[in-house]
Design a protein around this motif. Sequence first.
Motif, PDB file in Angstrom:
ATOM      1  N   GLU A 155     -13.031   7.303   6.414  1.00 23.27           N
ATOM      2  CA  GLU A 155     -13.252   8.292   5.079  1.00 23.27           C
ATOM      3  C   GLU A 155     -12.943   9.822   5.887  1.00 23.27           C
ATOM      4  O   GLU A 155     -12.369  10.711   4.816  1.00 23.27           O
ATOM      5  N   GLU A 156     -13.158   9.998   7.070  1.00 22.83           N
ATOM      6  CA  GLU A 156     -12.814  11.171   7.500  1.00 22.83           C
ATOM      7  C   GLU A 156     -11.246  11.671   7.496  1.00 22.83           C
ATOM      8  O   GLU A 156     -10.792  12.412   7.005  1.00 22.83           O
ATOM      9  N   VAL A 157     -10.595  10.463   7.884  1.00 21.55           N
ATOM     10  CA  VAL A 157      -9.026  10.521   7.656  1.00 21.55           C
ATOM     11  C   VAL A 157      -8.789  10.706   6.196  1.00 21.55           C
ATOM     12  O   VAL A 157      -7.654  11.649   6.130  1.00 21.55           O
ATOM     13  N   ILE A 158      -9.128  10.072   5.429  1.00 24.30           N
ATOM     14  CA  ILE A 158      -8.544  10.000   4.019  1.00 24.30           C
ATOM     15  C   ILE A 158      -9.203  11.476   3.525  1.00 24.30           C
ATOM     16  O   ILE A 158      -8.292  12.130   2.698  1.00 24.30           O
ATOM     17  N   ASP A 159     -10.062  12.083   3.804  1.00 22.59           N
ATOM     18  CA  ASP A 159     -10.606  13.334   3.232  1.00 22.59           C
ATOM     19  C   ASP A 159      -9.576  14.400   3.781  1.00 22.59           C
ATOM     20  O   ASP A 159      -9.292  15.456   3.154  1.00 22.59           O
ATOM     21  N   ARG A 160      -9.426  14.359   5.112  1.00 25.83           N
ATOM     22  CA  ARG A 160      -8.358  15.443   5.546  1.00 25.83           C
ATOM     23  C   ARG A 160      -6.858  15.543   5.114  1.00 25.83           C
ATOM     24  O   ARG A 160      -6.428  16.199   4.962  1.00 25.83           O
ATOM     25  N   LEU A 161      -6.595  14.068   4.852  1.00 28.07           N
ATOM     26  CA  LEU A 161      -5.116  13.749   4.105  1.00 28.07           C
ATOM     27  C   LEU A 161      -5.196  14.268   2.740  1.00 28.07           C
ATOM     28  O   LEU A 161      -4.219  14.893   2.045  1.00 28.07           O
ATOM     29  N   LYS A 162      -6.311  14.291   2.010  1.00 27.63           N
ATOM     30  CA  LYS A 162      -6.416  14.719   0.490  1.00 27.63           C
ATOM     31  C   LYS A 162      -6.094  16.557   0.615  1.00 27.63           C
ATOM     32  O   LYS A 162      -5.574  16.865  -0.279  1.00 27.63           O
ATOM     33  N   SER A 163      -7.105  16.869   1.687  1.00 31.91           N
ATOM     34  CA  SER A 163      -6.870  18.384   1.736  1.00 31.91           C
ATOM     35  C   SER A 163      -5.555  18.843   2.029  1.00 31.91           C
ATOM     36  O   SER A 163      -5.267  19.884   1.915  1.00 31.91           O
ATOM     37  N   LYS A 220       4.476 -10.795   6.867  1.00 30.17           N
ATOM     38  CA  LYS A 220       5.947 -10.855   7.209  1.00 30.17           C
ATOM     39  C   LYS A 220       6.680  -9.686   7.670  1.00 30.17           C
ATOM     40  O   LYS A 220       7.487  -9.411   8.372  1.00 30.17           O
ATOM     41  N   GLN A 221       6.286  -8.812   6.636  1.00 29.31           N
ATOM     42  CA  GLN A 221       6.992  -7.472   6.854  1.00 29.31           C
ATOM     43  C   GLN A 221       6.492  -6.516   8.101  1.00 29.31           C
ATOM     44  O   GLN A 221       7.390  -5.917   8.910  1.00 29.31           O
ATOM     45  N   LEU A 222       5.300  -6.866   8.362  1.00 29.59           N
ATOM     46  CA  LEU A 222       4.556  -5.775   9.299  1.00 29.59           C
ATOM     47  C   LEU A 222       4.240  -6.472  10.531  1.00 29.59           C
ATOM     48  O   LEU A 222       3.661  -5.956  11.746  1.00 29.59           O
ATOM     49  N   GLY A 223       4.355  -7.823  10.457  1.00 30.11           N
ATOM     50  CA  GLY A 223       3.649  -8.735  11.697  1.00 30.11           C
ATOM     51  C   GLY A 223       2.348  -8.270  11.943  1.00 30.11           C
ATOM     52  O   GLY A 223       1.647  -8.405  13.250  1.00 30.11           O
ATOM     53  N   LEU A 224       1.468  -8.144  10.834  1.00 28.10           N
ATOM     54  CA  LEU A 224      -0.042  -7.834  11.000  1.00 28.10           C
ATOM     55  C   LEU A 224      -0.795  -8.968  11.412  1.00 28.10           C
ATOM     56  O   LEU A 224      -0.782 -10.326  11.025  1.00 28.10           O
ATOM     57  N   ASP A 225      -1.803  -8.598  12.209  1.00 30.12           N
ATOM     58  CA  ASP A 225      -2.996  -9.636  12.663  1.00 30.12           C
ATOM     59  C   ASP A 225      -4.387  -9.367  12.156  1.00 30.12           C
ATOM     60  O   ASP A 225      -4.780  -8.512  12.767  1.00 30.12           O
ATOM     61  N   GLY A 226      -4.690  -9.911  11.017  1.00 27.73           N
ATOM     62  CA  GLY A 226      -5.862  -9.650  10.275  1.00 27.73           C
ATOM     63  C   GLY A 226      -5.896  -9.814   9.124  1.00 27.73           C
ATOM     64  O   GLY A 226      -4.998 -10.495   8.182  1.00 27.73           O
ATOM     65  N   ASN A 227      -7.181  -9.764   8.259  1.00 31.98           N
ATOM     66  CA  ASN A 227      -7.090 -10.315   6.900  1.00 31.98           C
ATOM     67  C   ASN A 227      -7.408  -8.823   6.036  1.00 31.98           C
ATOM     68  O   ASN A 227      -6.796  -9.366   4.584  1.00 31.98           O
ATOM     69  N   GLU A 228      -7.727  -7.794   6.295  1.00 30.39           N
ATOM     70  CA  GLU A 228      -7.776  -6.681   5.459  1.00 30.39           C
ATOM     71  C   GLU A 228      -7.150  -5.520   6.012  1.00 30.39           C
ATOM     72  O   GLU A 228      -7.244  -5.205   7.325  1.00 30.39           O
ATOM     73  N   PHE A 229      -6.995  -4.474   5.234  1.00 30.64           N
ATOM     74  CA  PHE A 229      -6.169  -3.424   5.718  1.00 30.64           C
ATOM     75  C   PHE A 229      -6.638  -2.169   4.765  1.00 30.64           C
ATOM     76  O   PHE A 229      -6.961  -2.295   3.680  1.00 30.64           O
ATOM     77  N   LEU A 230      -6.228  -0.981   5.379  1.00 29.32           N
ATOM     78  CA  LEU A 230      -6.363   0.297   4.835  1.00 29.32           C
ATOM     79  C   LEU A 230      -5.085   1.142   5.247  1.00 29.32           C
ATOM     80  O   LEU A 230      -4.776   1.116   6.375  1.00 29.32           O
ATOM     81  N   ALA A 231      -4.507   1.519   4.090  1.00 33.38           N
ATOM     82  CA  ALA A 231      -3.191   2.563   4.175  1.00 33.38           C
ATOM     83  C   ALA A 231      -3.531   3.781   3.556  1.00 33.38           C
ATOM     84  O   ALA A 231      -3.814   3.871   2.296  1.00 33.38           O
ATOM     85  N   THR A 232      -3.437   4.781   4.121  1.00 27.82           N
ATOM     86  CA  THR A 232      -3.514   6.279   3.359  1.00 27.82           C
ATOM     87  C   THR A 232      -2.446   7.130   4.065  1.00 27.82           C
ATOM     88  O   THR A 232      -2.145   7.242   5.161  1.00 27.82           O
ATOM     89  N   GLY A 233      -2.125   8.101   3.242  1.00 28.24           N
ATOM     90  CA  GLY A 233      -1.050   9.212   3.674  1.00 28.24           C
ATOM     91  C   GLY A 233      -0.838  10.066   2.560  1.00 28.24           C
ATOM     92  O   GLY A 233      -1.145   9.813   1.275  1.00 28.24           O
ATOM     93  N   VAL A 234       0.195  10.820   2.962  1.00 26.71           N
ATOM     94  CA  VAL A 234       0.549  11.920   1.944  1.00 26.71           C
ATOM     95  C   VAL A 234       1.997  12.004   2.193  1.00 26.71           C
ATOM     96  O   VAL A 234       2.692  11.999   3.200  1.00 26.71           O
ATOM     97  N   SER A 235       2.897  11.583   1.005  1.00 22.58           N
ATOM     98  CA  SER A 235       4.410  11.650   1.044  1.00 22.58           C
ATOM     99  C   SER A 235       4.901  13.076   0.023  1.00 22.58           C
ATOM    100  O   SER A 235       4.441  12.976  -0.910  1.00 22.58           O
ATOM    101  N   ILE A 236       5.924  13.291   0.544  1.00 20.60           N
ATOM    102  CA  ILE A 236       6.579  14.704   0.019  1.00 20.60           C
ATOM    103  C   ILE A 236       8.094  14.621  -0.229  1.00 20.60           C
ATOM    104  O   ILE A 236       8.667  14.341   0.937  1.00 20.60           O
ATOM    105  N   VAL A 237       8.722  14.742  -1.335  1.00 22.26           N
ATOM    106  CA  VAL A 237      10.060  14.856  -1.455  1.00 22.26           C
ATOM    107  C   VAL A 237      10.358  16.096  -2.335  1.00 22.26           C
ATOM    108  O   VAL A 237       9.895  16.084  -3.537  1.00 22.26           O
ATOM    109  N   ILE A 238      11.118  17.101  -1.898  1.00 20.86           N
ATOM    110  CA  ILE A 238      11.683  18.332  -2.691  1.00 20.86           C
ATOM    111  C   ILE A 238      13.105  18.229  -2.974  1.00 20.86           C
ATOM    112  O   ILE A 238      13.801  18.093  -2.157  1.00 20.86           O
TER     113      ILE A 238
END
Length: 302
Positions: free
Chosen positions: A5-13, A75-93
Amino acid sequence: MLTKEEVIDRLKSVQDYICEKLESLDGQAKFHEDNWIREEGGGGRTRILSDGAIIEKGGVNFSAVHGPVSDVMKKQLGLDGNEFLATGVSIVIHPKNPFHPIMHMNVRYFEMDTGAYWFGGGIDMTPHYIDFDKARIFHTDLKGVCDQYNPDFYSRFKNWADDYFYIPHRNETRGVGGIFYDHLSEKDGLPKDELLNFAIDLGELFPKVYADQINSDRSPKFSVDNEEWRNLRRGRYVEFNLVNDRGTKFGLKTGGRIESILMSLPKNASWFYDFKAQESSKEEETLKWLKKDVDWLNGAGE
């Protein structure tokens, strides 16, 4: 302990901060916000600025999505687990003026229900016309942020960017590079909160390094030929994003939100058959520098 939750809030900021600064830099247009929800879990805020004084099309995306790990993701990421969270900010100008550069940034965080996590991101610049002094200023600022966290980060991530932002079928880099990193965790020598701080500092650096490119000359004169070259270079940008960029291809294959994924593409782009730059032209000079292993800090090939 740092929570998701802290990661998400800081990225939103970070998204808020960047949008405010880019609106101020442009001085004319404002961002339009599109809030969206992902059926499987989570959602995001896509913000688009169009037809500004400086920026023809700019996107600043925030997303925080979660849910079951699909077979495609495994298959794409080689993940080991059943649930994920992905969050981030992306920009193109994408700017209007051919003598202003395209710039891209992405900072992201991925977490599995197994406890595994990693950070990724970076900033890179794609000038339509390469100006070595401006490239040096850009890389100097990137190195400054990297050096605050690890003296090896800049050289490591600069080389990573050279390899990543490369168009194999053209045998050229997308631009003057920058830094790129992925799958960073505590194994790379920094605790989780410091890796987040690094991502936040990069995010907040973005409007500063872009303003440096613009404010040195906000309205360079240009010709129709310069516009055609700008659109040709935009075409190369489109090729990379649709053919080579892992994030774009992953989003398309995993049912991501198409409008947010393709916000990185310019409003207009061109392809000319068998284009040849005139000898000793600015276009030819730019093509000479679209290669890996250029020492932009000191002005020489490594």
